[in-house]
Design a protein around this motif. Structure first.
Motif, mmCIF file in Angstrom:
data_model
loop_
_atom_site.group_PDB
_atom_site.id
_atom_site.type_symbol
_atom_site.label_atom_id
_atom_site.label_comp_id
_atom_site.label_asym_id
_atom_site.label_seq_id
_atom_site.Cartn_x
_atom_site.Cartn_y
_atom_site.Cartn_z
ATOM 1 N N GLU A 43 0.850 -1.192 0.000
ATOM 2 C CA GLU A 43 0.000 0.000 0.000
ATOM 3 C C GLU A 43 0.885 1.241 0.000
ATOM 4 O O GLU A 43 1.779 1.389 0.832
ATOM 5 N N MET A 44 0.612 2.117 -0.952
ATOM 6 C CA MET A 44 1.419 3.322 -1.153
ATOM 7 C C MET A 44 0.809 4.498 -0.391
ATOM 8 O O MET A 44 -0.363 4.832 -0.574
ATOM 9 N N SER B 256 9.240 11.833 -1.237
ATOM 10 C CA SER B 256 9.236 10.763 -0.238
ATOM 11 C C SER B 256 7.816 10.264 0.004
ATOM 12 O O SER B 256 6.840 10.993 -0.161
ATOM 13 N N PHE B 257 7.737 9.017 0.396
ATOM 14 C CA PHE B 257 6.461 8.405 0.771
ATOM 15 C C PHE B 257 6.758 7.066 1.443
ATOM 16 O O PHE B 257 7.879 6.547 1.378
ATOM 17 N N ASP B 258 5.758 6.526 2.095
ATOM 18 C CA ASP B 258 5.883 5.229 2.754
ATOM 19 C C ASP B 258 5.128 4.172 1.960
ATOM 20 O O ASP B 258 4.122 4.456 1.299
ATOM 21 N N VAL B 259 5.631 2.958 2.077
ATOM 22 C CA VAL B 259 4.943 1.810 1.497
ATOM 23 C C VAL B 259 4.770 0.777 2.610
ATOM 24 O O VAL B 259 5.748 0.378 3.249
ATOM 25 N N THR B 260 3.532 0.392 2.849
ATOM 26 C CA THR B 260 3.259 -0.633 3.860
ATOM 27 C C THR B 260 3.143 -1.985 3.168
ATOM 28 O O THR B 260 2.313 -2.164 2.268
ATOM 29 N N VAL B 261 3.998 -2.897 3.586
ATOM 30 C CA VAL B 261 4.027 -4.236 2.996
ATOM 31 C C VAL B 261 3.485 -5.219 4.022
ATOM 32 O O VAL B 261 3.976 -5.282 5.156
ATOM 33 N N THR B 262 2.495 -6.008 3.613
ATOM 34 C CA THR B 262 1.873 -6.971 4.506
ATOM 35 C C THR B 262 1.935 -8.362 3.896
ATOM 36 O O THR B 262 1.625 -8.543 2.713
ATOM 37 N N GLU C 295 5.309 -4.322 7.452
ATOM 38 C CA GLU C 295 6.470 -3.452 7.635
ATOM 39 C C GLU C 295 6.267 -2.207 6.783
ATOM 40 O O GLU C 295 5.815 -2.297 5.630
ATOM 41 N N THR C 296 6.575 -1.072 7.362
ATOM 42 C CA THR C 296 6.488 0.181 6.614
ATOM 43 C C THR C 296 7.866 0.547 6.088
ATOM 44 O O THR C 296 8.808 0.702 6.868
ATOM 45 N N VAL C 297 7.963 0.635 4.795
ATOM 46 C CA VAL C 297 9.227 0.958 4.123
ATOM 47 C C VAL C 297 9.186 2.419 3.698
ATOM 48 O O VAL C 297 8.262 2.851 3.000
ATOM 49 N N SER C 298 10.168 3.188 4.134
ATOM 50 C CA SER C 298 10.233 4.609 3.774
ATOM 51 C C SER C 298 11.057 4.771 2.506
ATOM 52 O O SER C 298 12.203 4.320 2.433
ATOM 53 N N ILE C 299 10.467 5.424 1.521
ATOM 54 C CA ILE C 299 11.110 5.643 0.226
ATOM 55 C C ILE C 299 11.372 7.134 0.049
ATOM 56 O O ILE C 299 10.510 7.969 0.336
ATOM 57 N N SER C 300 12.552 7.451 -0.414
ATOM 58 C CA SER C 300 12.830 8.848 -0.768
ATOM 59 C C SER C 300 13.860 8.884 -1.885
ATOM 60 O O SER C 300 14.707 7.993 -1.988
#
Length: 974
Positions: free
Chosen positions: A429-430, A441-447, A493-498
């Protein structure tokens, strides 16, 4: 490790010719004197004979010393060095090797959840290569023989999987060794028995298990590209003094097929697969190859349920494959290249390989390996521009969707770039995008939504606004990625992207002559691979941002500008305009094999280059040989521009600088005048091996597999392990990592390069460099740049490409590496960029590397064989500082040691080398200079031999005088 190079042996012998002549003359003279002495009377006859051989012994001692301290000095120094890798370091490396395979093996297909196998499963393994798999590559990428390897069958056993021993025994009895694919000779035979040779083995195998594993493998290595046609003249021989030479396509005549390439199933493999699928409904295919094969066949058989892609595994990686098959490890790898259905339908296929100029006879140079002993300029055209790998296929798909281009993605691409399956399912989920004008930047939640623990990869792409006929742009561009930790079922897990906004800029060669971020909407997507988007959002750029001298990119020291238009040549480049309207014209085979008169004027090699033509009379001779009392160790940690550097450099003599520059093969030379110690620098990309002492580390998986992990931390750990083992071996420099581009699947060295994509390759390379740096080891990031094929790499190869592709494709991974790590060194490519050798290209080595990217350190040639264009005078004047030569040659020696222009260049080259070395592990501790231990032993031996000669001479004279007195006539007294 590298094997003996015949050119080296001959060259070293040539450097010793004066000494060998003196030795021969002395021997002949001793023999002549001995024979002539027969006419003399006793005791003079015996005395003359003794004197002749004592004199010869003296000559032998002197000549031996001049050889040992002259041509052989550097090589003996290296052979006497090195420590031993600790058991803990080896154990750590072996475990990491397996970890890389666990995350780098890619599950390409898994219909009906055929994998993982049930506990205690039995399998029938088909394919001769299952008994002789591929662990790495050849040449500098070869593995050390000092460590045992875990083979595929052992990997199965270690994972608790049983296999049909009757099949294994059959294969081992049929053939026990893999054909030689080396630098000098290649036997491309794909060993596979005829189906008729199996007898009842296949039918009997059904009683053993209902599961078949079909194992195929392809080799590759330094010095040769893979055959695009699997037929041709057989010139292969193993009878040479220095090993194999020539080429053989197959010793199985029924496999020879000019319509096929080495990267397709061979006729025998096809026949075996037909037989296996006719007898088994559950077939698992293992593809053991670093090069992206044609895999469309896996969808032609309903019986093929699963496919695993497994590049070279290194020493222990097949344990990882066994664990994945058994379900002990959940695969999480993603492809680092695009797998296409037809490798003869790619944009590069007509412009990769061997192309000879027909009007460059005047520039021929001596080359013992070339036909007729002469090499003449060759060329290759990078006609596809920026549309390399997925950047073409995804853009073609976008143009086709818009109705502008006839293209069927599904029938063209078998597996996209960034593709890989898992035994579980994930949801990504973006989150909302933040853009502060500098950073996106944004977060991606991976389940993990499945029922098995596993890891997933977040892949981030952008699709920039494109104007028809404007700056070339791909519709898909990887810009960032990250891998999760192991997620248990239901865990998130929340992955931070930038990433920097400027990283989406395109290079505008024909407009602004710099990077430009054009106005418009930039689609940002998270993807499961380059083709399939999971979620998208948009970043809007209100107006054009021009990154010129007045507004450079934040990542640059100096703004990028046009530097490589001289390399564009007379080539039509592929353009997206009007839906790739010029595709047929641009991607056709070269229409001309002549270099234009315009470019011929800029072509120089040893036939027409004279360094004195480039001397500047206004240059002032720098100070040399000063007695300032400064030692190199005092400069550790000082800024590159610190004034103390000038004091140190003033102390060096021209001879000091020449030695430092000319002898850089697997070392940097000692310089006593400034207390500079010798360092050991070693190969290779998957290990650290000292070719002179035989010491070496275990071999890690091929760079392709490291890239397939999509795990930056894994690349970092790889570098850390290399650094630790290098430190144990007293090695300060690592001839790696290699980060050229997978321009073609047929490139021989793809195994040691990461990917077709510069972003994936760049971050993997940067992390490996950073890992080694933690141990003070400097990395020679290579091969800088455009060494993307092995064919003609040392054959005066002129590489033609446009500025945008140079920057966005072929320099991208290097740019990321040099901006995000501190390699300290780079190994420069063999090939020319346009007409200019990369090793003598100031635009590449000075303007871009040191100017734009701010690199401080040294550049070294690739192996210094001369090849008719390697010339230290030319190299040092244009930014290449060190010659990878293990002995002095006329080409590695700086010939102009008197002009101010040349001495200034020597001084700059010396500074670049010294700056890297003093800030490496070589100076981590207090350094004590002086003679090497072996040289002290040599002096002791010389003293003993000298005393022996003196004693021999003393007793010879004493005996002669006594005999003469004894034989003198007695005079009677009167």
């Amino acid at each position: 490790m590298l094997s003996i190079n015949i050119a080296d042996v001959i060259a070293v012998l040539q450097t010793m010719i004066p000494q060998l002549i003196i030795l021969g003359v002395a021997l002949v003279a001793a023999i002549i004197v001995t024979v002539c002495a027969m006419k003399a009377k006793k005791p003079l006859k015996g005395f003359i004979r003794k004197e002749a051989w004592i004199a010869f012994l003296l000559v032998v001692v002197v000549v031996a010393n001049t050889i040992v301290l002259g041509p052989m000095f550097s090589m003996i120094n290296m052979a006497m060095g090195g420590g031993k890798i600790s058991d803990d370091a080896i154990a750590e490396a072996k475990e990491l090797c397996t970890d890389i395979a666990e995350e780098g093996i890619v599950l390409l297909k898994n219909d009906e959840k055929a994998l993982p196998l049930a506990e205690g499963a039995k399998v029938n393994v088909f394919g001769w290569s299952s008994t002789n798999p591929i662990y790495g590559g050849t040449g500098s990428g070869a593995l050390s023989d000092a460590y045992p390897t875990v083979d595929f069958l052992t990997g199965l056993t270690d994972a608790g999987i049983e296999y049909n021993q009757d099949l294994v025994d059959f294969y081992k009895g049929w053939r026990d060794a893999r054909p030689t694919v080396g630098m000098m000779g290649q036997d491309w035979t794909i060993p596979e028995p005829k189906v008729s040779e199996y007898g009842d083995l296949i039918s009997d195998a059904k009683n053993y298990s209902d599961t078949a594993v079909f194992f195929i493998a392809r080799s590759g290595g330094e010095g040769a590209d893979l055959p695009q046609s699997y037929d041709g003249e057989d010139t292969f021989s193993t009878e040479g003094m220095f090993g194999a030479s020539g080429v053989r396509y197959s010793d199985q005549k029924d496999d020879l097929d000019a319509s096929k390439s080495y990267l397709e199933l061979s006729n025998r493999e096809q026949a075996l697969l037909d037989e296996v699928t006719a007898n088994f409904d559950k077939v698992i295919v293992v593809v053991n190859s670093a090069n992206a094969m044609e895999l469309g066949f896996v969808n032609d058989y309903s019986q093929i349920k699963s496919v695993l892609y497994c590049p070279g595994t290194g020493q222990t990686g097949f344990d990882g494959l066994g664990e994945i098959l058994a379900g002990q490890v959940n695969p999480s790898g993603k492809t680092a290249d695009t797998f296409v259905a037809d490798l003869f339908a790619t944009p590069t296929v007509n412009n990769f390989g061997d192309f000879d100029y027909t009007n460059m006879e005047a520039y021929g140079v001596d080359n013992m390996f070339a036909e007729g002993g002469k090499a003449y300029p060759t060329f290759v055209n990078y006609v596809e521009g920026i549309y390399v790998g997925y950047k073409f296929y995804e853009t073609a798909a976008a143009e086709a969707e818009a109705g502008n281009f006839e293209f069927d993605y599904d029938s063209t691409v078998v597996y996209p770039f960034g593709y890989g399956l898992s035994y579980t399912n994930f949801k990504q989920e973006m989150g909302p995008i933040t853009n502060d004008g500098k950073t996106v930047s944004f977060d991606v939640t991976v389940t993990n939504t499945g029922d098995v623990a596993g890891k997933d990869v977040v892949e981030v792409y952008y699709n920039p606004p494109y104007t028809n006929g404007g700056i070339e742009k791909s519709a898909a561009n990887l810009i960032q990625f990250a891998k999760t930790q192991t997620l248990e079922p239901g865990a998130s897990e929340t992955v931070s992207i930038s990433f920097a906004l400027e990283d989406m800029a395109s290079y505008d060669t024909y407009g602004k002559g710099c990077y430009v971020l054009e106005a418009g909407d930039y689609e940002i997507s998270i993807n499961s691979d380059a083709h399939n988007k999971i979620a998208t959002d948009t970043v809007n750029v209100a107006s054009d941002i021009v990154y010129d001298d007045s507004n450079k990119r934040d990542s640059e020291v100096v703004a990028a500008k046009n530097e490589f238009q001289f390399a564009e040549g007379d080539v039509t480049y592929l353009s997206r305009a009007d839906g790739f309207a010029n595709y047929a014209e641009a991607t056709a085979a070269p229409a001309s094999t002549e270099m234009s008169d315009e470019y011929k004027k800029t072509y120089f090699n040893e036939t027409n280059y004279d360094p004195t033509d480039y001397n500047n009379d206004a240059d002032e001779m720098p100070t040399t040989g000063a007695k300032n009392g400064v030692e190199l160790k005092e400069l550790r940690g000082l800024d590159y521009d610190d004034p103390k550097w000038e004091e140190l450099l003033d102390e060096m003599s021209v001879a000091d600088m020449n030695t430092l520059i000319e002898l850089g093969g697997y070392e940097t030379s000692a310089v006593d005048s400034i207390g500079k110690v010798m360092t050991y620098d070693c190969d290779g990309p998957a290990s650290i091996n000292n070719n002179f002492t035989g010491q070496g580390s275990i071999g890690f998986p091929a760079a392709v597999m490291i890239a397939c992990t999509w795990n930056k931390d894994m690349a970092l750990a790889f570098g850390q392990s290399i650094g630790r083992m290098a430190n144990d071996m007293d090695v300060s420099g690592w001839y790696a990592p290699a980060t050229n581009t997978h321009r073609s699947a047929f490139a021989g060295r793809n195994f040691e390069y990461y990917s077709e994509d510069g972003v994936l390759a760049g971050w993997m390379c940067a992390n490996a460099v950073n890992g080694a740096r933690e141990w003070g080891v400097y990395a020679y990031v290579k091969h800088f740049a455009t060494n993307d094929q092995e064919t003609n790499r040392t054959g005066l190869l002129c590489t033609w490409l446009n500025e945008q592709s140079m920057r966005e494709i072929y320099l991208k991974s290097f740019e990321i590496t040099f901006k995000n790590s501190n390699p300290g060194a780079t190994m420069v490519a063999f090939n020319n960029i346009g007409t200019v050798p990369a090793e003598a290209c100031p635009e590449l080595l000075n303007d871009v590397l040191r100017g734009e990217w701010g690199f401080r350190g040294f550049a070294e040639t690739d192996y210094f064989g001369g090849y008719g264009y390697q010339d230290s005078d030319r190299m040092i004047r244009n930014g290449c500082d060190l010659m990878l030569a293990t002995y002095s040659t006329p080409q590695s020696t700086v010939t102009d040691q008197t002009s101010a222009t040349s001495v200034i260049a020597m001084r700059q080259a010396s500074k670049n080398i010294l700056y890297t070395v003093v800030n490496s592990r070589a100076y981590d501790k207090d350094i004590q200079g002086g003679l090497p231990a072996w040289e002290k032993v040599l002096i002791l031996i010389d003293v003993i031999l000298g005393l022996l000669i003196v004693c021999l001479e003393y007793f010879a004279v004493k005996k002669y005088l006594a005999k003469r007195k004894e034989m003198a006539p007695t005079v009677e007294a009167e």
